[in-house]
Design an enzyme around this catalytic site. Structure first.
Site, PDB file in Angstrom:
ATOM      1  N   GLY A 114       0.808  -1.211   0.000  1.00 51.34           N
ATOM      2  CA  GLY A 114       0.000   0.000   0.000  1.00 51.34           C
ATOM      3  C   GLY A 114       0.841   1.260   0.000  1.00 51.34           C
ATOM      4  O   GLY A 114       1.999   1.256   0.427  1.00 51.34           O
ATOM      5  N   ASN A 115       0.263   2.351  -0.484  1.00 55.26           N
ATOM      6  CA  ASN A 115       0.944   3.643  -0.473  1.00 55.26           C
ATOM      7  C   ASN A 115      -0.062   4.772  -0.634  1.00 55.26           C
ATOM      8  O   ASN A 115      -1.166   4.571  -1.144  1.00 55.26           O
ATOM      9  CB  ASN A 115       2.028   3.733  -1.562  1.00 55.26           C
ATOM     10  CG  ASN A 115       1.769   2.819  -2.735  1.00 55.26           C
ATOM     11  OD1 ASN A 115       0.954   3.122  -3.592  1.00 55.26           O
ATOM     12  ND2 ASN A 115       2.447   1.673  -2.754  1.00 55.26           N
ATOM     13  N   SER A 120       7.931   2.732  -4.017  1.00 59.34           N
ATOM     14  CA  SER A 120       8.337   2.296  -5.358  1.00 59.34           C
ATOM     15  C   SER A 120       7.219   2.464  -6.377  1.00 59.34           C
ATOM     16  O   SER A 120       7.455   2.375  -7.584  1.00 59.34           O
ATOM     17  CB  SER A 120       8.769   0.824  -5.314  1.00 59.34           C
ATOM     18  OG  SER A 120       7.686   0.000  -4.881  1.00 59.34           O
ATOM     19  N   GLU A 121       5.992   2.716  -5.907  1.00 61.80           N
ATOM     20  CA  GLU A 121       4.858   2.859  -6.826  1.00 61.80           C
ATOM     21  C   GLU A 121       4.436   4.315  -7.003  1.00 61.80           C
ATOM     22  O   GLU A 121       3.320   4.584  -7.448  1.00 61.80           O
ATOM     23  CB  GLU A 121       3.680   2.025  -6.326  1.00 61.80           C
ATOM     24  CG  GLU A 121       3.953   0.532  -6.346  1.00 61.80           C
ATOM     25  CD  GLU A 121       2.730  -0.302  -6.008  1.00 61.80           C
ATOM     26  OE1 GLU A 121       2.071  -0.780  -6.944  1.00 61.80           O
ATOM     27  OE2 GLU A 121       2.438  -0.463  -4.815  1.00 61.80           O
ATOM     28  N   HIS A 150      -3.651   3.746  -2.405  1.00 59.22           N
ATOM     29  CA  HIS A 150      -3.503   2.426  -3.032  1.00 59.22           C
ATOM     30  C   HIS A 150      -3.344   1.362  -1.953  1.00 59.22           C
ATOM     31  O   HIS A 150      -2.550   1.524  -1.016  1.00 59.22           O
ATOM     32  CB  HIS A 150      -2.288   2.394  -3.952  1.00 59.22           C
ATOM     33  CG  HIS A 150      -1.897   1.002  -4.364  1.00 59.22           C
ATOM     34  ND1 HIS A 150      -2.782   0.126  -4.961  1.00 59.22           N
ATOM     35  CD2 HIS A 150      -0.720   0.325  -4.239  1.00 59.22           C
ATOM     36  CE1 HIS A 150      -2.167  -1.028  -5.192  1.00 59.22           C
ATOM     37  NE2 HIS A 150      -0.925  -0.934  -4.760  1.00 59.22           N
ATOM     38  N   HIS A 200      -4.734  -3.124  -0.898  1.00 61.22           N
ATOM     39  CA  HIS A 200      -5.142  -4.431  -1.411  1.00 61.22           C
ATOM     40  C   HIS A 200      -6.289  -5.014  -0.582  1.00 61.22           C
ATOM     41  O   HIS A 200      -6.142  -6.093   0.013  1.00 61.22           O
ATOM     42  CB  HIS A 200      -3.949  -5.394  -1.396  1.00 61.22           C
ATOM     43  CG  HIS A 200      -2.686  -4.799  -1.930  1.00 61.22           C
ATOM     44  ND1 HIS A 200      -1.510  -4.768  -1.213  1.00 61.22           N
ATOM     45  CD2 HIS A 200      -2.424  -4.170  -3.107  1.00 61.22           C
ATOM     46  CE1 HIS A 200      -0.573  -4.169  -1.928  1.00 61.22           C
ATOM     47  NE2 HIS A 200      -1.101  -3.785  -3.075  1.00 61.22           N
ATOM     48  N   HIS A 203      -3.661  -7.324  -8.740  1.00 66.24           N
ATOM     49  CA  HIS A 203      -2.816  -6.477  -7.885  1.00 66.24           C
ATOM     50  C   HIS A 203      -3.588  -5.891  -6.707  1.00 66.24           C
ATOM     51  O   HIS A 203      -3.392  -6.296  -5.567  1.00 66.24           O
ATOM     52  CB  HIS A 203      -2.198  -5.372  -8.744  1.00 66.24           C
ATOM     53  CG  HIS A 203      -1.216  -4.517  -8.006  1.00 66.24           C
ATOM     54  ND1 HIS A 203      -0.422  -3.587  -8.641  1.00 66.24           N
ATOM     55  CD2 HIS A 203      -0.907  -4.422  -6.693  1.00 66.24           C
ATOM     56  CE1 HIS A 203       0.347  -2.983  -7.746  1.00 66.24           C
ATOM     57  NE2 HIS A 203       0.060  -3.466  -6.555  1.00 66.24           N
TER      58      HIS A 203
END
Length: 356
Positions: free
Chosen positions: A115-116, A161-162, A181, A183, A243
């Site tokens: 997550g981010n 990283s995203e 973001h 999941h 994803h």
């Protein structure tokens, strides 16, 4: 049919000198219209307007807080960027990112370091969460400042990283001020199946979410961000195939997070409904049109604006499972080939004759 009244409707009535106390008692007010009416009623009564706090500004995180300092950009001097990054304004946003991260973790929308989050804080600047840190245990000093190329400008830890996906959303959708973001299991199940959840079932989902599926690409790559960004003009929540999910908001980070709660609860409800063995009761196109009017007044995108009523509740692509039933005998008989049946009957008669 009950009348739906928007903020724009109330503003027009006030301009015309109309008394808002004459509104129909059973009218449905959009949230913005309800707030406007409360403020109007307070002014008429000579009371302080509800929700107004003296000396507070609005931050893109979604709540009242310190007013932003002078605008900065990637072209600002290192000293200006440093002062901005450590300002009260950014401090409050960082604290909110920690709070939202904890909520994601406690609801099991993220696991491990997944997550981010990101918040637009300048013309080409964003705050974002760090990589390799659990979202449930972040601290304000963990946050990073990046420009819209993904270059990290400030922060002790390395940025997520995203980040490119978040930045591509900001660049494609100028109204987006925050992204989330994660999941969530039920929604991610739909993403893995490549399915958009069916529509016309629950009002909250229809009003606040607009969902599409982006094809899979390696997380963190420009290709992944591009495929997501191509959908954000008409959708605020994107299922990322195999994803997870990413959402954006024009109000703030908490609102982007709310999109996740709404989607996850909805997907869970849909799956429970699919197991009951009975077709779900859907809204009528007219009922959905009333919700879409509210949605449009709230400034939330949806590709169904302007569609004909017969197109509004099209769930042809939704297949919640297989229901095994025995078709009526008449239906079975109508599918039989008469010539084949005659041949079978002849053979059956010959076999029976030999047994006599």
């Amino acid at each position: 049919m009950k009348q739906v009244i928007s903020l724009r409707d109330l503003e027009n009535l006030v301009r015309q000198g109309r008394d808002l106390r004459e509104l129909p008692a059973d009218a449905i007010l959009t949230p913005a219209a309800r707030d406007f009416l409360q403020e109007w009623q307070a002014r008429q009564a000579g009371l302080p307007e509800p929700g107004i706090k003296t000396g507070s500004g609005s931050a893109p995180g979604g709540g009242a807080g310190s007013a932003p300092p002078a605008e900065v950009s990637s072209a600002s001097s290192p000293a200006e960027l440093e002062a901005f990054f450590h300002s009260d304004y950014c401090r409050e946003l960082k604290e909110q990112m920690c709070d939202i991260g904890r909520r994601l973790w406690m609801r099991e929308y993220v696991d491990g370091n997944g997550g981010n989050l990101a918040i637009r804080v300048g013309k080409d600047l964003a705050l974002c969460t760090p990589t390799l840190v659990s979202k449930g245990f972040m601290k304000p000093e963990d946050m990073c400042l990046v420009d819209f190329t993904g270059r990290q400008l400030l922060g002790k830890k390395k940025r997520t990283s995203e980040i490119l996906m978040h930045l591509q959303i900001f660049q494609r959708q100028p109204r987006a001020v925050a992204t989330c973001h994660c999941h969530p299991p039920y929604a991610t199940g739909f993403a893995v199946a490549g399915l958009v959840p069916p529509t016309c079932l629950i009002p909250e989902f229809e009003v606040f979410a607009s969902v599409a599926v982006a094809p899979y690409r390696t997380p963190g790559t420009p290709e992944m961000g591009q495929l997501v960004a191509e959908l954000v003009d008409q959708h605020n929540t994107i299922l990322m195939a195999n994803h997870g999910v990413v959402s954006w908001s024009h109000l703030g980070l908490e609102d982007a997070y709310f999109k996740m709660e709404i989607l996850e609860a909805y997907c869970r409800t849909v799956l429970v409904t699919a197991q009951l063995g009975k077709p779900p009761q859907t809204m009528t196109p007219q009922q959905l049109r009333e919700l879409l009017k509210i949605k449009q007044e709230l400034g939330i995108p949806d590709p169904r604006y302007g569609l004909r009523e017969c197109e509004l509740c099209d769930n042809d692509q939704w297949r919640p499972g297989v229901t095994c039933t025995v078709p009526p005998r008449a239906a079975m008989e109508s599918d039989l080939d008469p010539e084949a049946e005659k041949a079978v009957q002849v053979i059956t008669d010959e076999i029976l004759a030999r047994w006599k």
